[in-house]
Structure formats: structure tokens, C-alpha cells
Design a protein around this motif. Structure first.
Motif, PDB file in Angstrom:
ATOM      1  N   ILE A  58      43.631  27.674  26.984  1.00 31.84           N
ATOM      2  CA  ILE A  58      44.757  27.542  27.757  1.00 31.84           C
ATOM      3  C   ILE A  58      44.624  28.032  29.054  1.00 31.84           C
ATOM      4  O   ILE A  58      44.793  27.617  30.153  1.00 31.84           O
ATOM      5  N   ALA A  59      43.989  29.177  29.266  1.00 38.83           N
ATOM      6  CA  ALA A  59      43.504  29.861  30.514  1.00 38.83           C
ATOM      7  C   ALA A  59      42.384  28.742  31.304  1.00 38.83           C
ATOM      8  O   ALA A  59      42.756  28.654  32.428  1.00 38.83           O
ATOM      9  N   GLN A  60      41.589  28.383  30.716  1.00 37.39           N
ATOM     10  CA  GLN A  60      40.503  27.407  31.320  1.00 37.39           C
ATOM     11  C   GLN A  60      41.185  26.070  31.787  1.00 37.39           C
ATOM     12  O   GLN A  60      40.970  25.633  32.890  1.00 37.39           O
ATOM     13  N   PRO A 120      52.578  37.201  33.054  1.00 40.20           N
ATOM     14  CA  PRO A 120      51.570  36.612  32.363  1.00 40.20           C
ATOM     15  C   PRO A 120      51.938  35.114  31.735  1.00 40.20           C
ATOM     16  O   PRO A 120      53.107  35.050  31.602  1.00 40.20           O
ATOM     17  N   HIS A 121      50.763  34.526  31.790  1.00 44.24           N
ATOM     18  CA  HIS A 121      51.281  32.962  31.272  1.00 44.24           C
ATOM     19  C   HIS A 121      50.291  32.897  29.873  1.00 44.24           C
ATOM     20  O   HIS A 121      48.978  32.821  30.475  1.00 44.24           O
ATOM     21  N   SER A 122      50.755  32.755  28.688  1.00 38.72           N
ATOM     22  CA  SER A 122      49.751  32.492  27.866  1.00 38.72           C
ATOM     23  C   SER A 122      48.981  33.894  27.564  1.00 38.72           C
ATOM     24  O   SER A 122      47.885  33.529  27.209  1.00 38.72           O
ATOM     25  N   GLY A 123      49.248  34.891  27.775  1.00 36.56           N
ATOM     26  CA  GLY A 123      48.386  36.067  27.600  1.00 36.56           C
ATOM     27  C   GLY A 123      47.498  36.550  28.934  1.00 36.56           C
ATOM     28  O   GLY A 123      46.586  37.290  28.768  1.00 36.56           O
ATOM     29  N   THR A 170      40.850  33.751  39.521  1.00 41.15           N
ATOM     30  CA  THR A 170      40.554  34.417  38.271  1.00 41.15           C
ATOM     31  C   THR A 170      41.727  34.587  37.318  1.00 41.15           C
ATOM     32  O   THR A 170      43.083  34.722  37.634  1.00 41.15           O
ATOM     33  N   ALA A 171      41.740  34.231  35.877  1.00 42.78           N
ATOM     34  CA  ALA A 171      42.463  34.457  35.001  1.00 42.78           C
ATOM     35  C   ALA A 171      41.841  35.759  34.137  1.00 42.78           C
ATOM     36  O   ALA A 171      40.791  35.371  33.499  1.00 42.78           O
ATOM     37  N   ALA A 172      42.734  36.616  34.125  1.00 37.37           N
ATOM     38  CA  ALA A 172      42.203  37.905  33.022  1.00 37.37           C
ATOM     39  C   ALA A 172      43.015  38.104  31.975  1.00 37.37           C
ATOM     40  O   ALA A 172      44.612  37.865  32.349  1.00 37.37           O
ATOM     41  N   PRO A 173      42.731  38.250  30.813  1.00 37.89           N
ATOM     42  CA  PRO A 173      43.683  38.464  29.762  1.00 37.89           C
ATOM     43  C   PRO A 173      44.385  39.743  29.975  1.00 37.89           C
ATOM     44  O   PRO A 173      43.742  40.771  30.700  1.00 37.89           O
ATOM     45  N   LEU A 174      45.531  39.935  29.687  1.00 40.54           N
ATOM     46  CA  LEU A 174      46.430  41.130  29.460  1.00 40.54           C
ATOM     47  C   LEU A 174      45.867  42.372  28.694  1.00 40.54           C
ATOM     48  O   LEU A 174      45.481  43.570  29.206  1.00 40.54           O
TER      49      LEU A 174
END
Length: 119
Positions: free
Chosen positions: A30-32, A76-79, A95-99
Motif C-alpha cells: 500500500i505504501a509503494q 498515518p495511512h495504512s501504518g 518518503t513513506a516511513a512505517p510507524l
């Protein structure tokens, strides 16, 4: 009855890691996909305006908007949290970084021209 209970416990122990791994993989995907959506919005914006936006809010404020969702709202969006690291007239880096480690396995960066990199 005891045998059935033991089999249920063993099955849960074996299946739980697979379920958790599936959730991590889904969040990473989802992040990608979200980064690709943001990149498409930025690339469309540059075609129309001959430069990238100076602020991500410009992607939301045009009619019709380039993005339907504000991924840069600090929520956060989907973690994952999304940040615009670099946003100039001629380049961008998002950048998309996980929580945390329970939400995703790594961070991802999308740069000018739609180049996706796993960090």
C-alpha cells in the motif's frame, strides 16, 4: 476433546506468524502504491504548470485536485507516515516511513521521475 484443543493451539502458533507477515507485506505494498499515486500527481502537476509544486497542499487545492487524499497531514495511512523531504521547482523526494516494526518492514522513497527506492 483435548486432542482437538491441542491441535487448535498448535495451528494458531503456526499460522500467527504468517498472518502477521501478510499484514506487513500488505502495508508495504500500500505504501509503494501510495507513493506511485503521489508521484503521478506530481508529474501531472509539472506537465500542466512547468514546475513541481512548492507545497503539497497545491496538489489538493486545484480543481480538480491532483490528489484526492492528503497523505501529508501528519496522520498515518495504512501504518505509514508520508513526508515531502524535497520539493522544489525541478525535483522532489517523498518518503513513506512505517510507524513501527509492526506496521511495515522498511521505508520507501520516491524521487523525481517516479523512481522508487526501498530504504
Amino acid at each position: 476433546m483435548v486432542v482437538v484443543g491441542i491441535l487448535g493451539i498448535v495451528s494458531a502458533i503456526v499460522l500467527l506468524p504468517n498472518v502477521l507477515r501478510s499484514r506487513l507485506n500488505a502495508n508495504n505494498s500500500i505504501a509503494q502504491t501510495t507513493l506511485k499515486t503521489i508521484s503521478t500527481a506530481l508529474e501531472t502537476y509539472v506537465i500542466v504548470n512547468n514546475r513541481y509544486p512548492s507545497d503539497t497542499d497545491l496538489l489538493l487545492s486545484d480543481a480538480p485536485p491532483y490528489l484526492q487524499t492528503d497523505f501529508f497531514d501528519g496522520q498515518p495511512h495504512s501504518g505509514f507516515n508520508y513526508t515531502a523531504d524535497t520539493l522544489t521547482d525541478y525535483t522532489y523526494s517523498i518518503t513513506a516511513a512505517p510507524l513501527n516494526a509492526n506496521q511495515g518492514t522498511r521505508s520507501f522513497t520516491m524521487t523525481t521521475g517516479g523512481v522508487l527506492k526501498a530504504n
